[in-house]
Scaffold this motif. Sequence first.
Motif, mmCIF file in Angstrom:
data_model
loop_
_atom_site.group_PDB
_atom_site.id
_atom_site.type_symbol
_atom_site.label_atom_id
_atom_site.label_comp_id
_atom_site.label_asym_id
_atom_site.label_seq_id
_atom_site.Cartn_x
_atom_site.Cartn_y
_atom_site.Cartn_z
ATOM 1 N N MET A 34 -24.560 -13.135 36.227
ATOM 2 C CA MET A 34 -25.446 -12.535 35.231
ATOM 3 C C MET A 34 -26.864 -13.084 35.300
ATOM 4 N N ASN A 35 -26.988 -14.349 35.678
ATOM 5 C CA ASN A 35 -28.283 -15.012 35.683
ATOM 6 C C ASN A 35 -28.861 -15.202 37.084
ATOM 7 N N LEU A 48 -30.620 -18.972 29.690
ATOM 8 C CA LEU A 48 -29.535 -18.263 30.350
ATOM 9 C C LEU A 48 -29.018 -17.157 29.456
ATOM 10 N N THR A 49 -28.654 -16.045 30.070
ATOM 11 C CA THR A 49 -27.937 -14.992 29.377
ATOM 12 C C THR A 49 -26.492 -15.445 29.271
ATOM 13 N N ILE A 50 -25.933 -15.372 28.081
ATOM 14 C CA ILE A 50 -24.594 -15.870 27.807
ATOM 15 C C ILE A 50 -23.712 -14.716 27.339
ATOM 16 N N ASN A 61 -23.734 -9.424 25.817
ATOM 17 C CA ASN A 61 -24.507 -10.455 26.490
ATOM 18 C C ASN A 61 -25.970 -10.233 26.215
ATOM 19 N N PHE A 62 -26.636 -11.309 25.891
ATOM 20 C CA PHE A 62 -28.057 -11.234 25.615
ATOM 21 C C PHE A 62 -28.627 -12.636 25.572
ATOM 22 N N PRO A 63 -29.877 -12.780 26.001
ATOM 23 C CA PRO A 63 -30.526 -14.074 25.832
ATOM 24 C C PRO A 63 -30.792 -14.288 24.346
ATOM 25 N N GLU A 64 -30.771 -15.530 23.936
ATOM 26 C CA GLU A 64 -30.953 -15.859 22.528
ATOM 27 C C GLU A 64 -32.251 -15.281 21.962
ATOM 28 N N CYS A 66 -33.862 -12.510 22.880
ATOM 29 C CA CYS A 66 -33.971 -11.175 23.458
ATOM 30 C C CYS A 66 -34.498 -10.184 22.434
ATOM 31 N N THR A 70 -28.747 -4.849 21.982
ATOM 32 C CA THR A 70 -27.536 -5.502 22.487
ATOM 33 C C THR A 70 -26.602 -4.467 23.093
#
Length: 75
Positions: A34-35, A48-50, A61-64, A66, A70
């Motif tokens: 993903m990253n 990081l995208t988690i 999944n989305f960066p904090e 973002c 979503t």
Amino acid sequence: VEIKDGDNLWNIARQYKKGSRMSTEEYIRELKRMNSLRSDTIHKGQFLTIVYYNRSRKFLNFPEKCTLKTSYWEY
């Protein structure tokens, strides 16, 4: 999520894979995919995208920090 001093892919995977059926190794492979990470090395200050899981086994999944909408996928 922002990487803090002392973070590594293993402790991030153990924290965020809860609720998934993935092993820690599988979750790390997904984080790397993903990253676009080619190694296990991450650095303080990096984002990081988690993948987060909820009880219905859907994940998003989305960066904090973002601003995009979503996305949901069935897992």
